[in-house]
Design an enzyme around this catalytic site. Structure first.
Site, short mmCIF file in Angstrom:
data_model
loop_
_atom_site.label_atom_id
_atom_site.label_comp_id
_atom_site.label_asym_id
_atom_site.label_seq_id
_atom_site.Cartn_x
_atom_site.Cartn_y
_atom_site.Cartn_z
N ASP A 38 0.96 4.18 -2.89
CA ASP A 38 0.63 5.58 -2.59
C ASP A 38 1.78 6.50 -2.97
O ASP A 38 1.58 7.54 -3.61
CB ASP A 38 0.33 5.75 -1.10
CG ASP A 38 -0.87 4.94 -0.63
OD1 ASP A 38 -1.52 4.30 -1.48
OD2 ASP A 38 -1.15 4.95 0.57
N SER A 80 -7.47 2.74 -3.17
CA SER A 80 -6.11 3.01 -2.70
C SER A 80 -5.24 3.64 -3.77
O SER A 80 -4.30 4.37 -3.46
CB SER A 80 -5.43 1.70 -2.33
OG SER A 80 -5.61 1.41 -1.00
N GLU A 101 0.83 -1.21 0.00
CA GLU A 101 0.00 0.00 0.00
C GLU A 101 0.86 1.26 0.00
O GLU A 101 0.64 2.17 -0.79
CB GLU A 101 -0.89 -0.03 1.25
CG GLU A 101 -1.72 1.22 1.45
CD GLU A 101 -2.79 1.36 0.39
OE1 GLU A 101 -3.66 0.47 0.32
OE2 GLU A 101 -2.77 2.35 -0.36
#
Ligand SMILES: *[C@@H]1O[C@H](CO)[C@@H](O)[C@H](O)[C@H]1NC(C)=O
Ligand SMILES: *[C@@H]1O[C@H](CO)[C@@H](O)[C@H](O)[C@H]1NC(C)=O
Ligand SMILES: *[C@@H]1O[C@H](CO)[C@@H](O)[C@H](O)[C@H]1NC(C)=O
Ligand SMILES: *[C@@H]1O[C@H](CO)[C@@H](O)[C@H](O)[C@H]1NC(C)=O
Ligand SMILES: *[C@@H]1O[C@H](CO)[C@@H](O)[C@H](O)[C@H]1NC(C)=O
Length: 605
Positions: A311, A522, A307
């Site tokens: 990002d 996400s 994740e």
């Protein structure tokens, strides 16, 4: 009920002995909260008396109404105060508790031998956190803590189902946790979604990006490489969202941050490989890592976070050369009921907010790709976290959250196998909104896929059970509800989300030394946030104020710079969910960004 503090403690707190409590204190307790434990939790033994717990005490924010009024004025493009954000000191003053609250709480804590040196206070002093043994917490709150276990899992928590406060503190303490929070840490989801082609190796050469300057995109002409349908790169987003011709000029003033939890952190080596492939002009750039509460940053490649990498690679890559900040907040310790070490089992959002609000210059755009079912966060706690997001907005920070990856709840369309039940003894079927995406002061980002874009089926959307619909949404949401088939879903149709959307599938990232394809809202949140950072660059380079809290502008005028997504639906909770449609909808919000159009619609502040 009367309760007498008596010879309580000969314990060490923070490895230091503390004074014995006053023994003359006698309190009249008033029950503050009493809950039915959520489904699945089973009470085991009494909590060990000397287990240390971090208690977070929320004191009422004396003038939050005023703060909210300021926030809406400085964020409303038609208001003469637009852009006149508040300073840290001004915001702190508005949310500071009353002196009487501070004094009475201090006095109460002092009666347990706790003094200023034992307190961790938020910058505005509206939170105070203490570390006490369970035996003391039980006396402070006139309750009994137990060890609880979730189903057949290894998830254990030390919690209680009710707590009381001395009645003279009734108006001076808003909430104390952890007491009745039964959120499982696994509920706080990184909102990523793995595609089937995960780990499929794709030759690097195919994706080598040109530098942004030579994309040669004419305004108004959509030239998107056909490969973007299968693999989304920085270049695809530059083409689709029309940022490719823009050369940032205000890097010395601008900034973008991403916030990670659950032991996630950005791997620098993966980021470099990604830049080499997709953003070669960024190859020598760095970012600032900030650890909150000892959040991890183990740069060993095989511990890189999927994740956090997603990002950082897309938020930083698309907004380069905007200065980049990556936070990693700890707060989900492995819980072992037999070990008496201090544990912090608070909700980490509040810890992160304490941290970022204590700084004079937080990043101007912050993207967070985590969320959980609203019902697993007690309402008073959710309100305080949301109030912290409002404080950031008032200071000129744009705060974006992914809207969730399970449509209107669990992503299951089959009415016989869905799992959307209320977490209490009513056990009724209900859509499950995502928090903090449901907070009216956050900008929630839903997802799309394919070129041309359509709503992606998993895009989280719907209506909050806690927060009323803010005025800025009134027109857009009423228009949607007016066109909803009569009586189709019952509900309060409160604050609606998401607000906007961006692509959320088939992003090509680097993780643990390999390329992979990943998606989820996400991916959407950092992509949208990067466009916001570039818009801020336009404003800052003209000596204007940054965008701050985006929603009032987006719903008033900014929406016409977005691509309206009109196809798709987001199934869940045994239903087909909502439909994307003309204008705002609870799956793609107002739509996906068109940077060239949006920059022409920037408020004249
Ligand atoms: C990165 O740094 C190296 C070594 O100083 C230099 O040769 C190279 O030109 C730099 N690349 C970019 C894109 O700035
Ligand atoms: C970081 O990873 C390495 C290799 O897996 C491991 O030896 C080390 O203990 C880790 N450090 C921390 C702080 O977790
Ligand atoms: C809640 O209701 C559903 C559907 O009737 C049922 O399958 C489930 O077992 C119930 N759960 C509890 C804890 O009662
Ligand atoms: C992208 O993929 C979608 C779904 O597979 C398809 O409908 C669409 O035509 C494709 N677009 C292009 C430009 O190839
Ligand atoms: C979505 O569209 C379908 C097909 O037009 C329609 O049957 C359904 O009622 C719509 N659902 C909602 C929630 O608007």
């Amino acid at each position: 009920m009367k309760f007498f503090t008596s010879c309580l403690l000969a314990v060490t707190l923070a490895s230091r002995s503390i004074a014995l409590p006053r023994t003359d204190g006698a309190y009249n307790f008033q029950l503050r909260e009493s809950i039915t434990p959520p489904r699945g939790w089973q009470r085991l033994s009494a909590a060990p008396a000397d287990h240390i717990i971090h208690l977070r005490i929320g004191l009422p924010q004396s003038r939050f109404d005023e703060l909210e009024k300021h926030l809406y004025e400085v964020s409303d493009p038609f208001h003469h105060r637009y852009g006149q954000h508040l300073s840290k000191a001004e915001v702190d003053a508005l949310v500071a508790p009353k002196k009487q609250s501070l004094d009475l709480v201090d006095e109460w804590l002092a009666s347990f031998g706790l003094g200023e040196q034992d307190f961790y206070r938020s910058s505005a002093k509206d939170w105070v956190t203490i570390r006490v043994p369970i035996s003391v917490a039980e006396k402070m709150l006139n309750t009994k803590y137990h060890v609880w276990k979730y189903g057949e899992t290894d998830d254990h928590l030390i919690r209680t189902t009710d707590y009381s406060l001395p009645d003279h503190l009734n108006e001076h303490v808003e909430l104390i946790q952890p007491t009745t929070i039964f959120a499982r840490w696994s509920k706080m989801k990184a909102t990523f979604h793995l595609d089937k082609d995960i780990f499929e190796e794709i030759p690097i050469a195919k994706f080598v990006s040109s530098t942004s300057q030579d994309l040669g995109l004419a305004d108004g002409v959509t030239v998107v490489d056909p490969s973007c349908n299968a693999t989304v790169t920085i270049r695809c987003l530059q083409q689709l969202y029309k940022t490719g011709n823009y050369k940032p000029r205000a890097s010395e003033k601008n900034s973008i941050g991403i916030s990670s939890y659950l032991e996630e952190f950005v791997n620098e080596q993966d980021l470099k490989t990604f830049y080499l492939e997709q953003r070669p002009d960024a190859i020598n750039s760095t970012f600032t890592f900030i650890s909150v509460n000892d959040g991890l940053n183990n740069q060993t490649l095989d511990e890189a976070g999927m994740e956090a990498n997603l990002d950082a690679q897309f938020a930083f890559g698309l907004s380069f050369p905007t200065p980049a900040i990556a936070y990693s907040t700890a707060g989900r310790p492995p819980f072992n009921p037999d070990i008496l070490t201090p544990l912090n089992t608070n909700e980490p959002y509040a810890d992160w907010l304490d941290y970022v609000l204590s700084h004079e210059n937080p990043p101007l755009t912050i993207s967070t790709s985590y969320g959980e079912s609203e019902q697993t966060v007690p309402e008073d706690y959710a309100r305080r976290v949301c109030a912290g997001i409002a404080q950031l907005g008032a200071r000129g920070v744009s705060v974006l959250f992914s809207s969730g990856d399970f449509g209107v709840g669990d992503g299951i369309e089959d009415p016989d196998s869905h799992t959307c039940f209320t977490n209490d003894d009513r056990n009724i079927t209900r859509f499950m909104p995502t928090f903090p995406a449901s907070c009216p002061f956050a900008t929630a980002v839903g997802g799309t896929n394919d070129i041309p874009e359509v709503a992606v089926f998993f895009s989280g959307g719907g209506f909050s059970d806690y927060f009323q619909r803010p005025r800025y949404q009134a027109h857009a949401v009423e228009n949607y509800l007016d066109n909803l088939p009569y009586g189709i879903y019952e509900g309060k149709f409160n604050k609606a989300f998401p607000d906007v959307a961006a692509l959320g599938r088939r992003f090509r990232i680097w993780w643990r030394g390999k390329p992979m394809s990943i998606g989820g809202t996400s991916a959407s949140a950092p992509a949208f946030a990067a466009v916001v950072a570039l818009l801020n660059d336009v404003l800052l380079s003209q000596n204007k104020k940054p965008l701050g809290f985006l929603n009032p502008w987006l719903y008033a005028t900014g929406f016409s710079g977005l691509n309206d997504i009109m196809i798709g639906n987001n199934p869940g909770c045994g239903t087909p969910g909502f439909n994307a449609t003309v204008g705002w909808d609870p799956i793609t919000g107002l739509g996906t960004p068109n940077f060239e159009k949006m920059r022409k619609l920037l408020p004249k502040n």
